[in-house]
Structure formats: C-alpha cells, structure tokens
Motif scaffolding. Structure first.
Motif, mmCIF file in Angstrom:
data_model
loop_
_atom_site.group_PDB
_atom_site.id
_atom_site.type_symbol
_atom_site.label_atom_id
_atom_site.label_comp_id
_atom_site.label_asym_id
_atom_site.label_seq_id
_atom_site.Cartn_x
_atom_site.Cartn_y
_atom_site.Cartn_z
ATOM 1 N N HIS A 1 40.749 62.635 29.035
ATOM 2 C CA HIS A 1 40.191 62.309 30.231
ATOM 3 C C HIS A 1 41.593 62.069 31.329
ATOM 4 O O HIS A 1 42.706 61.844 31.033
ATOM 5 C CB HIS A 1 39.254 61.192 30.705
ATOM 6 N N ARG A 2 41.244 62.219 32.775
ATOM 7 C CA ARG A 2 42.070 62.089 33.660
ATOM 8 C C ARG A 2 42.941 60.722 33.507
ATOM 9 O O ARG A 2 44.215 60.824 33.587
ATOM 10 C CB ARG A 2 41.554 62.101 35.009
ATOM 11 N N ASP A 3 42.126 59.707 33.365
ATOM 12 C CA ASP A 3 42.625 58.257 33.269
ATOM 13 C C ASP A 3 43.777 58.166 32.063
ATOM 14 O O ASP A 3 44.469 57.596 32.206
ATOM 15 C CB ASP A 3 41.406 57.208 33.375
ATOM 16 N N GLY A 4 43.225 58.885 30.945
ATOM 17 C CA GLY A 4 43.943 58.673 29.544
ATOM 18 C C GLY A 4 45.163 59.176 29.752
ATOM 19 O O GLY A 4 46.344 58.579 29.577
ATOM 20 N N ILE A 5 45.196 60.479 30.255
ATOM 21 C CA ILE A 5 46.479 61.032 29.953
ATOM 22 C C ILE A 5 47.111 61.892 31.303
ATOM 23 O O ILE A 5 47.581 62.824 31.337
ATOM 24 C CB ILE A 5 46.715 62.297 28.852
ATOM 25 N N CYS A 6 46.612 60.972 32.343
ATOM 26 C CA CYS A 6 46.592 61.717 33.655
ATOM 27 C C CYS A 6 48.211 62.096 34.059
ATOM 28 O O CYS A 6 48.453 63.018 34.364
ATOM 29 C CB CYS A 6 46.220 60.539 34.634
ATOM 30 N N PRO A 7 49.080 60.978 33.763
ATOM 31 C CA PRO A 7 50.551 61.694 33.953
ATOM 32 C C PRO A 7 50.927 62.881 33.258
ATOM 33 O O PRO A 7 51.475 64.045 33.955
ATOM 34 C CB PRO A 7 51.467 60.290 33.841
ATOM 35 N N ILE A 8 50.583 63.167 32.162
ATOM 36 C CA ILE A 8 50.922 64.268 31.431
ATOM 37 C C ILE A 8 50.155 65.570 31.847
ATOM 38 O O ILE A 8 50.926 66.726 32.314
ATOM 39 C CB ILE A 8 50.499 64.174 29.970
ATOM 40 N N ARG A 9 48.909 65.356 32.240
ATOM 41 C CA ARG A 9 48.290 66.318 32.937
ATOM 42 C C ARG A 9 48.936 66.882 34.118
ATOM 43 O O ARG A 9 49.095 68.090 34.629
ATOM 44 C CB ARG A 9 46.673 66.046 33.290
ATOM 45 N N ASP A 10 49.126 65.768 35.040
ATOM 46 C CA ASP A 10 49.807 65.867 36.232
ATOM 47 C C ASP A 10 51.029 66.657 36.196
ATOM 48 O O ASP A 10 51.437 67.881 37.002
ATOM 49 C CB ASP A 10 49.885 64.805 36.971
ATOM 50 N N GLY B 1 55.089 70.502 22.201
ATOM 51 C CA GLY B 1 56.539 70.368 22.570
ATOM 52 C C GLY B 1 56.646 69.908 24.169
ATOM 53 O O GLY B 1 56.963 69.003 24.650
ATOM 54 N N LEU B 2 55.675 70.759 24.746
ATOM 55 C CA LEU B 2 55.597 70.430 26.379
ATOM 56 C C LEU B 2 54.881 69.133 26.696
ATOM 57 O O LEU B 2 55.271 68.573 27.495
ATOM 58 C CB LEU B 2 54.731 71.709 26.919
ATOM 59 N N VAL B 3 53.737 68.942 25.828
ATOM 60 C CA VAL B 3 52.981 67.687 26.013
ATOM 61 C C VAL B 3 53.909 66.483 25.829
ATOM 62 O O VAL B 3 54.051 65.387 26.559
ATOM 63 C CB VAL B 3 51.780 67.746 25.158
ATOM 64 N N GLU B 4 54.933 66.609 24.501
ATOM 65 C CA GLU B 4 55.870 65.609 24.138
ATOM 66 C C GLU B 4 56.908 65.366 25.332
ATOM 67 O O GLU B 4 56.966 64.268 25.653
ATOM 68 C CB GLU B 4 56.404 65.699 22.714
ATOM 69 N N TRP B 5 57.287 66.454 25.779
ATOM 70 C CA TRP B 5 58.247 66.301 26.908
ATOM 71 C C TRP B 5 57.718 65.757 28.186
ATOM 72 O O TRP B 5 58.322 64.760 28.723
ATOM 73 C CB TRP B 5 58.653 67.842 27.241
ATOM 74 N N ALA B 6 56.323 66.042 28.424
ATOM 75 C CA ALA B 6 55.856 65.436 29.681
ATOM 76 C C ALA B 6 55.578 64.024 29.405
ATOM 77 O O ALA B 6 55.722 63.033 30.482
ATOM 78 C CB ALA B 6 54.561 66.214 29.747
ATOM 79 N N GLN B 7 55.107 63.365 28.145
ATOM 80 C CA GLN B 7 55.068 62.095 27.666
ATOM 81 C C GLN B 7 56.337 61.237 27.982
ATOM 82 O O GLN B 7 56.353 60.280 28.663
ATOM 83 C CB GLN B 7 54.696 62.074 26.316
ATOM 84 N N ARG B 8 57.392 61.701 27.511
ATOM 85 C CA ARG B 8 58.725 61.297 27.655
ATOM 86 C C ARG B 8 59.366 61.250 29.076
ATOM 87 O O ARG B 8 59.844 60.165 29.445
ATOM 88 C CB ARG B 8 59.787 61.943 26.890
ATOM 89 N N HIS B 9 58.907 62.141 29.971
ATOM 90 C CA HIS B 9 59.575 62.016 31.206
ATOM 91 C C HIS B 9 58.517 61.715 32.340
ATOM 92 O O HIS B 9 58.921 61.829 33.653
ATOM 93 C CB HIS B 9 60.032 63.686 31.512
ATOM 94 N N ALA B 10 57.280 61.452 32.045
ATOM 95 C CA ALA B 10 56.345 61.305 33.190
ATOM 96 C C ALA B 10 56.748 60.038 34.097
ATOM 97 O O ALA B 10 56.785 60.217 35.320
ATOM 98 C CB ALA B 10 54.883 60.990 32.327
ATOM 99 N N ASP B 11 57.152 59.217 33.549
ATOM 100 C CA ASP B 11 57.432 57.785 34.297
ATOM 101 C C ASP B 11 58.459 58.140 35.020
ATOM 102 O O ASP B 11 58.532 57.832 36.226
ATOM 103 C CB ASP B 11 57.939 56.610 33.125
ATOM 104 N N GLY B 12 59.627 58.872 34.693
ATOM 105 C CA GLY B 12 60.758 59.189 35.384
ATOM 106 C C GLY B 12 60.554 60.010 36.359
ATOM 107 O O GLY B 12 61.014 60.096 37.678
ATOM 108 N N ILE B 13 59.563 61.162 36.195
ATOM 109 C CA ILE B 13 59.109 61.909 37.252
ATOM 110 C C ILE B 13 58.441 61.335 38.352
ATOM 111 O O ILE B 13 58.462 61.625 39.411
ATOM 112 C CB ILE B 13 58.515 63.280 36.696
ATOM 113 N N LEU B 14 57.452 60.675 38.084
ATOM 114 C CA LEU B 14 56.646 59.740 39.106
ATOM 115 C C LEU B 14 57.685 58.817 39.814
ATOM 116 O O LEU B 14 57.554 58.904 41.000
ATOM 117 C CB LEU B 14 55.565 58.935 38.248
#
Lengths: 113, 113
Positions: free
Chosen positions: A5-14, B96-109
C-alpha cells in the motif's frame, strides 16, 4: 498476503514512478554514455522528445539529485547536464533492465501477435 | 555522440516504457512475493489501484508474456495470475531498482526540499 500500500512503501513507489517513464530512462542512459551534455545534445541523442518533455524530465531528475545542472555565466549562457553520484549508482539497475529488454524484445513482440 | 533514437533501439524503448509505470512494478513485485493471486487479491495488496487500471496493467503484462492469466471453467468462474518464466527473469532487475529506491528515498525526498 503481503501488501504494497501507499503508506507502507510510499517513498519507494513515489521514487520509482518518477524514474519509470521512457524519457527519464533515455536521458539517464544517454548521459551515462555521452557524459556531460547540453540540452540540445540530449534532444538530438533522444530524437523524438519534445522540448517541454525534456525540460520537465530534466527538472524532475535534478530535483531528485540524480542529474546535476550546471550553468556558466557566459555570453551566450552555457548550461550542462551530468549524472550525479546518486545517478551513477542507479545505472547498474537500469543497464540490467536495458539488457533484459534487449534479450526479450523479440519474444515480447512475438507474444503480442 | 551516441544516440538513442526510436528506430535504433525502438523495441527496447517500447518494452521498457510498458514496464516502467508504477502499477506494473507493483503488480510484478506483489506476484513475486505472494505467488499465484486473483484479481481481488492483487487489488487489495496494492490498495489504491483502480479496477480499470489494474485490468489494463494485467492485460499489458499478459500480452508481453510476463504474467500468465489462467481461467478455470468453474461456477463461479475462477481466474488466477502468476509470473511467467520471462516475468521471473525480470525480477532481479526490478528488485535492484526497489533496493536502490529504498536506499535513496530519504536522500531524494531531502533533495526536493
């Protein structure tokens, strides 16, 4: 059942939804291959991207810290684009996708018939 | 300057642009995690996808041979979705893309502020 869901992995989806479009992918692959490029270079290397679409794509990639825009105080003004470290760290994933697509493109086009 | 025009790498651009959208990515990650799923399961696991969007996304992934749709002649009718071999071969890239997004989501936001 695990959910996404959006709230769970929202930043990754975004994050991924801003990367997933064709123009972002082409800009990134072109910058990786051609290094530092100007707007006009990027437009010529991609071919059928409109000025507006390339502007929006570059602005999004710059906002996400994936592409760096450098303007030189010259006459006429000179603006260059390059991948940031974060952008470069993304490329192995994208290159993997491009290679996967190269291997499967024929099979996929066949499948659609 | 190397270019990436439509005629040059057209099938790759076409294949990737159908994969790059957020809903395709979420369907694939959900099927990878949850295995065989029904339409309702997929809709619940993704949460905010509309019925129409999920239908279109599944149809595209099925046409490309990435997802298999199996209908059972039962009453009421039962339809199940699962990844094909081609779909499974795509997952390492997407993971790989999801893992990359997990690592970088905070930095990107952070970068967007």
């Amino acid at each position: 059942m695990q959910n996404f869901h959006r709230d769970g992995i929202c930043p990754i989806r975004d994050v991924l939804s801003r990367l997933g479009d064709k123009w972002s992918l082409l800009v990134l692959v072109s910058l990786q291959t051609n290094g530092v490029m100007r707007f006009g270079d990027l437009q010529r290397s991609i071919g059928d991207v409109s000025q507006r679409m390339l502007t929006v794509t570059l602005r999004t990639l710059e906002a996400d810290g994936i592409v760096e825009r450098k303007a030189y105080a010259e006459v006429p003004p000179r603006v260059e684009y390059r991948l940031t470290d974060r952008g470069r760290s993304l490329m192995p994933c994208l290159n993997g996708l491009v290679e996967w697509a190269q291997r499967h493109a024929d099979g996929i086009l066949e499948n659609r018939k």
